[in-house]
Every structure is written in structure tokens, then in C-alpha cells.
Design an enzyme around this catalytic site. Structure first.
Site, mmCIF file in Angstrom:
data_model
loop_
_atom_site.group_PDB
_atom_site.id
_atom_site.type_symbol
_atom_site.label_atom_id
_atom_site.label_comp_id
_atom_site.label_asym_id
_atom_site.label_seq_id
_atom_site.Cartn_x
_atom_site.Cartn_y
_atom_site.Cartn_z
ATOM 1 N N HIS A 152 -16.520 -15.978 -21.733
ATOM 2 C CA HIS A 152 -15.456 -15.800 -21.020
ATOM 3 C C HIS A 152 -15.282 -17.294 -20.465
ATOM 4 O O HIS A 152 -15.923 -17.673 -19.355
ATOM 5 C CB HIS A 152 -15.683 -14.903 -19.942
ATOM 6 C CG HIS A 152 -14.428 -14.574 -18.776
ATOM 7 N ND1 HIS A 152 -14.019 -13.536 -18.795
ATOM 8 C CD2 HIS A 152 -14.085 -15.627 -18.251
ATOM 9 C CE1 HIS A 152 -12.931 -13.800 -17.612
ATOM 10 N NE2 HIS A 152 -12.960 -14.907 -17.466
ATOM 11 N N ASP B 78 -9.606 -6.571 -24.784
ATOM 12 C CA ASP B 78 -10.093 -6.790 -23.391
ATOM 13 C C ASP B 78 -9.691 -5.515 -22.568
ATOM 14 O O ASP B 78 -9.142 -5.717 -21.524
ATOM 15 C CB ASP B 78 -9.837 -7.876 -22.950
ATOM 16 C CG ASP B 78 -10.534 -8.385 -21.354
ATOM 17 O OD1 ASP B 78 -11.695 -7.598 -21.387
ATOM 18 O OD2 ASP B 78 -10.361 -9.653 -20.969
#
Ligand code: DOR
Ligand code: ZN
Ligand code: ZN
Length: 369
Positions: free
Chosen positions: A144, A269
Site C-alpha cells: 500500500h 480493492d
């Protein structure tokens, strides 16, 4: 957006969602949202920011059992799991869990940068000894890729991470398999162009929202195309990392997809939250939810750039076969352009408000057996 005629079809074989958040039974969100994923995809990489996060073999086994117990009998679904990196991570346990296939990768999330990240690594570089062992054992590191803090503009966070962390990471660990998750901006697009040129072992996932929309959507409801546009805050489009400006950011991402960069692939996601209690409120969480129309949204993106020839590799090969080295999957989905009878995103799925809720998407999806 009506570029190609109604009735045009695209078939995808081996659909795989390279980045999903499924939550846990205790949140009520696992049972609610798993059927949406199964509807469109034959496999997925499942993230580890559960509560508590997946930081040990015991927790990994428990979570895997919890998710698998929710699959319908006989479901053919390739569920891959991940390990959550903390300052206390133990390399030996990571390696053992990887060899036993309890997880297929480790995930770095910025501390307090998103949902359930209070225990995440406090500095990316604290993980170097772990990354070194991961490189030796050929375990993928999923990033991330944002640097967060009160002095960093949240729209700049991905650029700060890529420019400050990636060169050093790559210098120290040139063979480490890395995935830049949910790429958002021109810096990531440039990085991926270089990675392809240099044959570097870096991949990237791209969400439907970052592919098709700019940050305007965070402040907009409805669409100009449907005549329903109005200005207004739209928490359903808030996710970390944030959507970016059209120029140069989204346009640069599109160039990479249109050019068939085979290191960039599908990862939605999908990150469901109770809209009133956890998203549209004080301290609201980031996370977008595409319901069971993720592939239809990606189809709008491929239609806009006129590059359907790359859709199959993007959705079915680049991440599962390239990054995770899985054999090609079997799940088949047919997408049909249908502006006359479009799909409609539901207003709500349980307490989750999906992106484009109530809006029409001019593509229909069906499973092909
Ligand atoms: O927007 C996000 N939501 N970004 C993340 O990194 C985590 C995710 C979530 O789990 O809600
Ligand atoms: Zn993330
Ligand atoms: Zn995520």
C-alpha cells in the site's frame, strides 16, 4: 461513452481479483459481500487487515477456515491469503506460513493510514530485515504505497512513497517480487513503464475507480452522461489512496493499460463498510465497493481507451499467472454492450453503499458455463 455498438461482446476466461477485503463474519460483511465476488471472479487475493490482523500462523489458519466455510459447497474458487507486516514480524514464521501456503504474500500498509492499520509497520524501512528474507525465499511483497502524516498532502502520499522508498528498496532487493497495489497517479504509471522496460519484478493492480474516474467523483453525485449530475460530497468514492486528477495522473495510467503493460492487472480493492456507521461519519473509513459490476466498470474503461485486446490479460493473467504464478483460471464471464438495457448499480447492498449507486452502466455480465 457509447463508442461501440450494442450487442458487442467480450469474453474473459480465468477472471481473478488481485486485491479484495472480505472482512469477517462478526462484521456481517463477509456473508454479505462474498457472493458478489464469486459472481464475477474465479479467484482472489484476500487482504489481511482484519481485526485482529493476520500476524501469525494460528490467525492465518483461523481466517482461512472462516472464509472457506462461507464458500458454497462445490464452489471452485481459488482463495489466496496474505500476512500483515508489523514491527514484531518474525521472518521464520512468515517463511513457514508461505511454505504451507497459509499466505502467498506479505502486505505492507502505512501505520494509521487506513482501516485497521494501527498495528502496521511504523516505518516502511523497519521491514528491511524481513524483506531481505522474503527476497531469499521469493515471497511477494504487496505495497500500500503511500507515505502518510500530517505534513503530507493526502493527494501526494503515493508520490512521496514511490519517490522516497522505491529506489532504495529496489537497490537493496533487486529480485524481490513487489506489487504496487491500487496505483493511482502518474508517478506510479511512470514507475511501471520503467519496470516493464527493465524487466523488473514489479507488478501493479488497478481498481475500477482509479481506472475510470478522476477525483471529481468524490465531489459529485450522478453523471453528466445520464443527466443526473449534481455537485455534492460522495463518500462512496473515498478510498485510500485517493482518486487523482485527470491530467496527468489518470491519463498516464490509461496509457500504460492501452499499451498492454503486462505487469498491470485487475485488483478491485473492494473494501465494504457500513455506510452510515463507518464511512459517511466522523473518522469515516476509506474503501470503495463495486458490487457485482466490477468487470462492467472495467469494460467502460477499456471501451473508452479502445483497447479490448488487452482486457483478457489484464483481468485474468497478469496478476494471477505473472505475479502469483498460478495456472490460468477457468471462470468465464461474457460482457455485452447494452446501452439500451443497461445494468443498474443498487443503491445499497445491505448497509454498504457501492460506487455509482443508482447509476446505469451500459454493459451486462453473465457467467458462461
Ligand atoms: O480505502 C481503503 N480501504 N484502503 C485501504 O488500504 C484499506 C481499505 C479497507 O480495508 O477499508
Ligand atoms: Zn491498500
Ligand atoms: Zn486494499
Amino acid at each position: 461513452m457509447n463508442k461501440i455498438p450494442d450487442g458487442t461482446t467480450v469474453e474473459l476466461t480465468g477472471t481473478f481479483d488481485g486485491h479484495v477485503h472480505l472482512r469477517q463474519k462478526k462484521t456481517g460483511l463477509l456473508e454479505l459481500t462474498l457472493p458478489d465476488l464469486l459472481d464475477e471472479f474465479g479467484g482472489a487475493l484476500i487482504m489481511c487487515n482484519t481485526e485482529p490482523p493476520i500476524t501469525s500462523i494460528r490467525l492465518g489458519l483461523d481466517y482461512r477456515a472462516e472464509v472457506l466455510s462461507e464458500l458454497p459447497a462445490g464452489a471452485e474458487f481459488d482463495a489466496l491469503f496474505t500476512y500483515y507486516l508489523t514491527d514484531e514480524a518474525k521472518a521464520d514464521e512468515i517463511v513457514e506460513g508461505y511454505r504451507r501456503r497459509i499466505w502467498r504474500a506479505c502486505k505492507y500498509m502505512p501505520n494509521n493510514g487506513s482501516t485497521n492499520t494501527a498495528r502496521a509497520l511504523t516505518r516502511f524501512r523497519n521491514g528491511y530485515p524481513i524483506y531481505e528474507r522474503m527476497e531469499e525465499e521469493d515471497i511477494p511483497l504487496l505495497l500500500h504505497a503511500e507515505t502518510v502524516g500530517d505534513r503530507i498532502d493526502p493527494f501526494d502520499a503515493p508520490r512521496v512513497f514511490i519517490s522516497e522508498e522505491m529506489p532504495e528498496l529496489r537497490k537493496r532487493f533487486p529480485k524481490l517480487r513487489v506489487c504496487l497495489e491500487h496505483i493511482t497517479d502518474g508517478t506510479a504509471a511512470d514507475y511501471m513503464a520503467e519496470a516493464e522496460r527493465n524487466n523488473e519484478p514489479t507488478w501493479a493492480t488497478l481498481t475500477p475507480q482509479h481506472f475510470v474516474y478522476s477525483r471529481n467523483r468524490i465531489f459529485q453525485r450522478g453523471s453528466v452522461r445520464e443527466g443526473t449530475f449534481r455537485r455534492g460530497s460522495n463518500p462512496s468514492f473515498v478510498c485510500w489512496p485517493l482518486l487523482q486528477r485527470e491530467e496527468p495522473h489518470r491519463q498516464k495510467l490509461l496509457q500504460q493499460v492501452a499499451g498492454g503493460n503486462n505487469r498491470i492487472g485487475l485488483g478491485t480493492d473492494r473494501a465494504p463498510h457500513d455506510f452510515d456507521k463507518a464511512k459517511a461519519c466522523e473518522d469515516g473509513c476509506g474503501g470503495c465497493y463495486p458490487g457485482r459490476l466490477a468487470l462492467a466498470i472495467y469494460a467502460m474503461g477499456f471501451e473508452a481507451i479502445g483497447s479490448f485486446e488487452h482486457f483478457q490479460n489484464f483481468a485474468c493473467r497478469n496478476i494471477p499467472c505473472g505475479l502469483y504464478r498460478l495456472p490460468p483460471g477457468k471462470k468465464k464471464i461474457r460482457l455485452t454492450k447494452c446501452a439500451a438495457r443497461p445494468s443498474t448499480m443498487p443503491e445499497k447492498i445491505g448497509e454498504v453503499v457501492p460506487i455509482l449507486h443508482g447509476e446505469k452502466i451500459p454493459w451486462r455480465e453473465e457467467a458462461v458455463c
